[in-house]
Design an enzyme around this catalytic site. Structure first.
Site, PDB file in Angstrom:
ATOM      1  N   TYR A 100      14.657 -13.299  31.224  1.00 21.63           N
ATOM      2  CA  TYR A 100      13.368 -13.137  31.900  1.00 21.63           C
ATOM      3  C   TYR A 100      12.231 -13.383  30.919  1.00 21.63           C
ATOM      4  O   TYR A 100      12.180 -12.776  29.849  1.00 21.63           O
ATOM      5  CB  TYR A 100      13.267 -11.726  32.491  1.00 21.63           C
ATOM      6  CG  TYR A 100      11.870 -11.326  32.905  1.00 21.63           C
ATOM      7  CD1 TYR A 100      11.235 -11.965  33.970  1.00 21.63           C
ATOM      8  CD2 TYR A 100      11.181 -10.333  32.237  1.00 21.63           C
ATOM      9  CE1 TYR A 100       9.954 -11.621  34.334  1.00 21.63           C
ATOM     10  CE2 TYR A 100       9.908  -9.974  32.602  1.00 21.63           C
ATOM     11  CZ  TYR A 100       9.286 -10.613  33.652  1.00 21.63           C
ATOM     12  OH  TYR A 100       8.008 -10.272  34.002  1.00 21.63           O
ATOM     13  N   SER A 101      11.302 -14.289  31.276  1.00 20.51           N
ATOM     14  CA  SER A 101      10.107 -14.575  30.480  1.00 20.51           C
ATOM     15  C   SER A 101      10.522 -14.956  29.054  1.00 20.51           C
ATOM     16  O   SER A 101      11.257 -15.913  28.856  1.00 20.51           O
ATOM     17  CB  SER A 101       9.173 -13.361  30.519  1.00 20.51           C
ATOM     18  OG  SER A 101       7.880 -13.708  30.078  1.00 20.51           O
ATOM     19  N   HIS A 102      10.090 -14.213  28.034  1.00 23.87           N
ATOM     20  CA  HIS A 102      10.496 -14.507  26.663  1.00 23.87           C
ATOM     21  C   HIS A 102      12.021 -14.497  26.530  1.00 23.87           C
ATOM     22  O   HIS A 102      12.604 -15.305  25.795  1.00 23.87           O
ATOM     23  CB  HIS A 102       9.881 -13.488  25.704  1.00 23.87           C
ATOM     24  CG  HIS A 102      10.249 -13.693  24.265  1.00 23.87           C
ATOM     25  ND1 HIS A 102      11.361 -13.105  23.695  1.00 23.87           N
ATOM     26  CD2 HIS A 102       9.653 -14.410  23.279  1.00 23.87           C
ATOM     27  CE1 HIS A 102      11.436 -13.455  22.420  1.00 23.87           C
ATOM     28  NE2 HIS A 102      10.414 -14.247  22.144  1.00 23.87           N
TER      29      HIS A 102
END
Length: 273
Positions: A100-102
């Site tokens: 998720y994301s980073h």
């Protein structure tokens, strides 16, 4: 609903103590969850409720949650190696991976550098680094600040800006989500080290060589990562599946957990090519 209770375990890898949590379940292989900037394994509850029978492993990245902070920043490829070693220390051979994301950047490198470890890959609210459509300036300025981890009022203001979707529209939902994120905030140094890990990184040149089945899951109204990045990643990765969730923001795994959970479960359970 599974009766198995989650168990925590600290694993020492490369001189770092990495905090993990595993919630056993009958659906295997385990689903490895890698969180975004400053996120800890305590914040996954909304999604876990939608995956009740799934065997799930959660990991606090170095510098986040209860994991130790390295002396110097660790770049994304090395972070992927750390996570792969953690999986090995847990005695697990193969995992499905959700980044998720980073955490999605780490997941991409994990799939590239350790292909035998990754069965299926889920990239959520993430991008491919250099060459991608950048984070809008207003959101980028907010991400640079760590004040939201120390001040509840700043957290409410900043997370509403970064979240989009239901979290930005429904204060009660945002308050519930923030409650899951306050117990183990990252250290200031650890948070900035996570950001520095992306310096010079891009997956664009090798995304076309990934061979694991991939789901690109993105909020159509994400104010942090423009959806064009998701479209480009899905186009670049062979046979990737793109799912855009209408009106969802950057926190779609948490404020649209029912929809995200259904899509994730369908993808993981689909054995067709």
């Amino acid at each position: 609903m599974t009766d198995h209770l989650p168990s925590d375990r600290a694993v020492e890898v490369r001189g770092l103590e990495i905090c993990t949590r595993r919630r056993p379940g009958p659906h295997t292989p385990p689903l490895l969850l890698i969180n975004g900037l400053g996120g800890s394994l305590t914040s996954w509850d909304p999604l876990l409720e939608q995956l009740p029978e799934r065997d799930v492993i959660m990991v606090d990245s170095p510098g986040a949650g209860r994991s130790s902070t390295p002396t110097l920043p660790i770049l994304v490829p090395a972070l992927a190696d750390v996570i792969a070693e953690v999986v090995g220390e847990l005695g697990v051979g193969t995992v499905d991976v959700l980044g998720y994301s980073h955490g999605g950047t780490i997941a991409q490198e994990l799939a590239r550098r350790h292909p035998a470890t990754v069965r299926k890959l889920i990239l959520t609210a993430t991008m491919f680094g250099l060459g991608a459509l950048p984070v809008p300036l207003k959101a980028h300025r907010t991400l640079l600040s760590t004040a939201r981890f120390r001040d509840r009022a700043v957290m409410v203001r900043d997370m509403a800006r970064l979240a989009g979707g239901r979290s930005a529209r429904e204060p009660e939902l945002l308050a519930n989500l923030l409650g899951t994120r306050e117990s183990h905030p990252p250290s200031t140094r650890g948070y900035y080290y996570q950001q520095l890990s992306l310096i010079g990184w891009s997956s664009w040149l090798w995304l076309g060589r990934l061979r694991c089945r991939t789901l690109v899951l993105h909020g159509a109204a994400d104010p942090v990562v423009p959806q064009l990045n998701a479209r480009l990643m899905a186009w670049r990765i062979p046979n990737a599946r793109l799912e855009l969730v209408a009106d969802a923001g950057h926190l779609l795994l948490f404020d649209e957990a029912a929809t995200a959970g259904r899509i994730i479960s369908e993808f993981l359970d689909d054995d067709s090519r």
